[in-house]
Design a protein around this motif. Structure first.
Motif, PDB file in Angstrom:
ATOM      1  N   THR A 177       0.804  -1.226   0.000  1.00 55.86           N
ATOM      2  CA  THR A 177       0.000   0.000   0.000  1.00 55.86           C
ATOM      3  C   THR A 177       0.835   1.273   0.000  1.00 55.86           C
ATOM      4  OG1 THR A 177      -0.137  -0.107   2.429  1.00 55.86           O
ATOM      5  CG2 THR A 177      -1.933  -1.117   1.170  1.00 55.86           C
ATOM      6  N   GLU A 223       5.303   8.556 -10.263  1.00 54.88           N
ATOM      7  CA  GLU A 223       4.653   7.518 -11.067  1.00 54.88           C
ATOM      8  C   GLU A 223       4.676   7.884 -12.546  1.00 54.88           C
ATOM      9  OE1 GLU A 223       0.791   7.131  -9.389  1.00 54.88           O
ATOM     10  OE2 GLU A 223       1.421   5.693  -7.848  1.00 54.88           O
ATOM     11  N   THR A 277       4.054  11.777  -5.337  1.00 56.70           N
ATOM     12  CA  THR A 277       3.746  10.443  -5.861  1.00 56.70           C
ATOM     13  C   THR A 277       3.304  10.512  -7.316  1.00 56.70           C
ATOM     14  OG1 THR A 277       3.106   9.625  -3.676  1.00 56.70           O
ATOM     15  CG2 THR A 277       2.256   8.426  -5.578  1.00 56.70           C
ATOM     16  N   ASP A 323       5.355   9.441  -1.838  1.00 58.06           N
ATOM     17  CA  ASP A 323       5.101   9.856  -0.460  1.00 58.06           C
ATOM     18  C   ASP A 323       6.302   9.529   0.427  1.00 58.06           C
ATOM     19  OD1 ASP A 323       3.247  10.753   1.718  1.00 58.06           O
ATOM     20  OD2 ASP A 323       3.526   8.685   2.366  1.00 58.06           O
ATOM     21  N   ARG A 380       3.307   4.321  -1.090  1.00 59.80           N
ATOM     22  CA  ARG A 380       3.510   5.063  -2.339  1.00 59.80           C
ATOM     23  C   ARG A 380       4.928   5.627  -2.354  1.00 59.80           C
ATOM     24  NH1 ARG A 380      -1.120   9.368  -2.308  1.00 59.80           N
ATOM     25  NH2 ARG A 380      -0.223   9.628  -0.215  1.00 59.80           N
ATOM     26  N   THR A 381       5.618   5.382  -3.447  1.00 54.72           N
ATOM     27  CA  THR A 381       7.022   5.775  -3.532  1.00 54.72           C
ATOM     28  C   THR A 381       7.201   7.282  -3.366  1.00 54.72           C
ATOM     29  OG1 THR A 381       7.419   3.928  -5.032  1.00 54.72           O
ATOM     30  CG2 THR A 381       9.099   5.646  -4.957  1.00 54.72           C
ATOM     31  N   SER A 383       1.158  13.377  -1.880  1.00 53.19           N
ATOM     32  CA  SER A 383       0.358  12.912  -3.010  1.00 53.19           C
ATOM     33  C   SER A 383       0.856  13.513  -4.318  1.00 53.19           C
ATOM     34  CB  SER A 383      -1.107  13.294  -2.780  1.00 53.19           C
ATOM     35  OG  SER A 383      -1.914  12.916  -3.870  1.00 53.19           O
TER      36      SER A 383
END
Length: 590
Positions: free
Chosen positions: A109, A200, A196, A114, A111-112, A193
């Motif tokens: 769960t 991505e 992230t 974050d 997030r890279t 956020s």
């Protein structure tokens, strides 16, 4: 302060830096009180009685005070910076180490982007507060205390009149803190956020362009950017209401001082020099109150950042060694794997696998076949102790793997994942990853077994060629063959091939499979594959469906009995079967 107390272990070792920094700041603050006193002497003892021969002495005193104060401020900054940097260094190492040992369940769960935000922006906010902000808050109380004491020594009645406005200033500052802290928490989340989204997009830029989704990604980023902007505007709105109120109260204090103090001068109960000194000293009190919002801002940011960093440090490690975990001796390890009624579920979901039984002695090849979500990868992850089983047990050489050291267990396992990951390093470095001082001939031998040597030598730098991030610049098949070479170089007792030849053509797959026949001797091998051609030489094939073993046996047995395996075989070899039937029909007509 609870969050900062919980971080105490990371900076308390250098507490001397903190105390020395605060001491020098306190001395610099105390020296600042000399200015109003010198101003009072200048007016009352020099200008009014026209005693100008004291001017050189006062000038020298001012130069001396200014020089000493500058030295004290430099030492405060020096030791404060040392303390903050030491804390950031320790925290950064601790967070990175914790991320290395957190279980797969956490990364399911996480997030890279974050995580990157926590290790950069959040750590910087904590560093600045511990290094400087904390001392500045203490200095605020020193300034108020020193200033009030000096004012009381001049005239206690005027001091009481002047300090009437201080309680409202404190009340407004405390109320501001209670509202700005949640705003900064939301801002940090919004920034994580946003980071992230960028991470991505950059990582998956080829996919984005392949599907012409640039406008969609721009829109997605804009939504997160809007959220961050709204949080920033909300915090700015709080600040915009705070400053005018503080300015009004501070101005009221100055007006009150001039009114009451001026009346005292007219009546002769206060000298002009004392009034001027008073007016300078009042800013020693109002100034800290005025800057209280800034200090609260720094504190709330550091507290919000500390909570996010502690979110990593306090995260429990789901899979860890027992207190008396057993070590494995590489010289005596055989590599026998036994699953006994193994079951596992992710969180509150239904069973991912249930009632799995198998025995794989050294040298045995186990094939795993099944659709998406059938449980193939879960079985492998349980063997690696990415997760711990919820039912039954997995044994390695007769010992429950939960009783073994995780590092030793994984040291005997080499995995080639379906999604190949290569580091931004040389090809030689990627093949030798995890191994120390590997001879070049061993790297070349592993590359040849993986059928990677030829295309590596075609490159200008050969094995010293630096591949891009995540292996960019190489084809999928090339990356997969490098990953296979990396696994073979490890010389493991257990070899796991998770659809390891999915990205290569049939001819290359056949060559790699031929190389595997030699490598698999004496090793326990697990092969996950969608191509039956990769499984037909396995000693036992497990066909899974919804976490259950629905068929098991050798290739010849399974294609002879109705079931999922035969269906997959017929689909994959439909053309071959049709051609064979036509050939037989043609021969019969002759």
């Amino acid at each position: 302060m609870n969050v900062l107390r919980r971080l105490q272990d990371y900076y308390w070792e250098k507490k001397t830096y903190m105390f020395v920094s605060i001491l020098f700041l306190a001395i610099a603050t105390a020296l600042g009180l000399v200015y109003p006193k010198l101003l009072q002497i200048l007016i009352d003892d020099v200008i009014t009685p026209r005693n100008f021969e004291l001017v050189p002495q006062l000038a020298l005193a001012v130069v001396g005070v200014v020089t000493l104060k500058a030295i004290m401020q430099f030492l405060h900054g020096f030791f404060g910076a040392r303390l903050g940097n030491f804390l950031a260094y320790r925290l950064r190492n601790a967070c990175y180490e914790k991320l290395q040992f957190l279980s797969f369940r956490y990364y399911d769960t996480a997030r890279t982007g974050d995580l990157m935000s926590r290790l950069t922006g959040d750590l910087e906010a904590i560093r600045l507060f511990i290094g400087f902000g904390f001392a500045q808050i203490l200095n605020l109380f020193l300034m108020v205390g020193f200033g009030a004491a000096m004012m009381l020594s001049i005239n206690w009645q005027l001091t009481l009149w002047t300090l009437i406005t201080i309680p409202p200033l404190v009340f407004v500052a405390i109320r501001f803190e209670s509202r700005i802290h949640p705003a900064f928490q939301e801002m940090r989340l919004a920034l994580g956020s946003l980071t992230t989204a960028v991470q991505e997009n950059v990582t998956g830029v080829r996919t984005v362009k392949a599907f012409a989704r640039e406008p969609h990604e721009v829109g997605k980023f804009s939504l997160r950017n809007d959220r961050y902007k709204d949080n920033q505007l909300h915090a700015s709105g709080l600040w915009s209401r705070y400053f005018p109120v503080m300015e009004l109260l501070a101005s009221g204090c100055a007006v009150l001082l001039l009114g009451v103090g001026g009346t005292m001068v007219i009546r002769g109960t206060l000298t002009i020099g004392e009034l001027v000194a008073f007016f300078s000293l009042i800013w020693y009190i109002i100034g800290p109150m005025w800057g209280l919002g800034f200090h609260i801002n720094n504190y709330t940011q550091s507290e919000a950042s500390g909570e996010r960093v502690l979110g990593i440090l306090d995260r429990p490690i789901d899979v860890r060694d027992k207190e008396n975990a057993l070590a494995l001796d590489p010289e005596t390890v055989r590599g026998q794997v036994t699953f006994e009624k193994v079951g596992f579920a992710y969180g509150n979901k239904l069973h991912a696998v249930h009632d799995i039984n198998l025995d794989a002695p050294p040298g045995k090849v186990i094939g795993l076949l099944g659709g998406t979500g059938a449980g193939k990868s879960t079985i492998i992850q349980l063997l690696m102790r990415a997760y711990d089983v919820t039912e039954g047990s997995i044994k390695f050489d007769g010992v429950d793997i939960r009783d073994l050291r995780v590092e030793d267990l994984r040291g005997q396992i080499a995995t080639v994942f379906q999604e190949t990951f290569l580091f931004s390093s040389t090809i030689k470095g990627n093949i030798g990853y995890g191994m120390n001082d590997v001879p070049m001939e061993d790297i070349v031998r592993a590359a040849k077994l993986a059928k990677a040597h030829d295309f590596i030598m075609e490159m200008k730098e050969g094995y010293d060629t630096v591949v891009g991030e995540r292996g960019m610049g190489l084809s999928g098949g090339q990356k997969q063959r490098i990953a296979i070479a990396r696994a073979l170089l490890k010389n493991p007792k257990i070899l796991i091939l998770d659809d390891a030849t999915s990205a290569v053509d049939m001819e290359t797959e056949h060559e790699i499979q031929a190389g595997f026949q030699e490598v698999m001797k004496g090793r326990t091998t697990f092969i996950i594959a969608h191509r039956i051609s990769s499984l037909r030489h396995a000693d036992e094939i497990l066909v899974l469906n919804e976490g259950h073993i629905v068929q098991r046996g050798r290739h010849e047995q399974l294609i002879a009995e109705p079931g999922p395996y035969q269906e997959v075989y017929n689909i994959q070899y439909a053309d071959h079967i049709a051609r064979t039937a036509e050939d037989e029909e043609g021969r019969g007509s002759l």
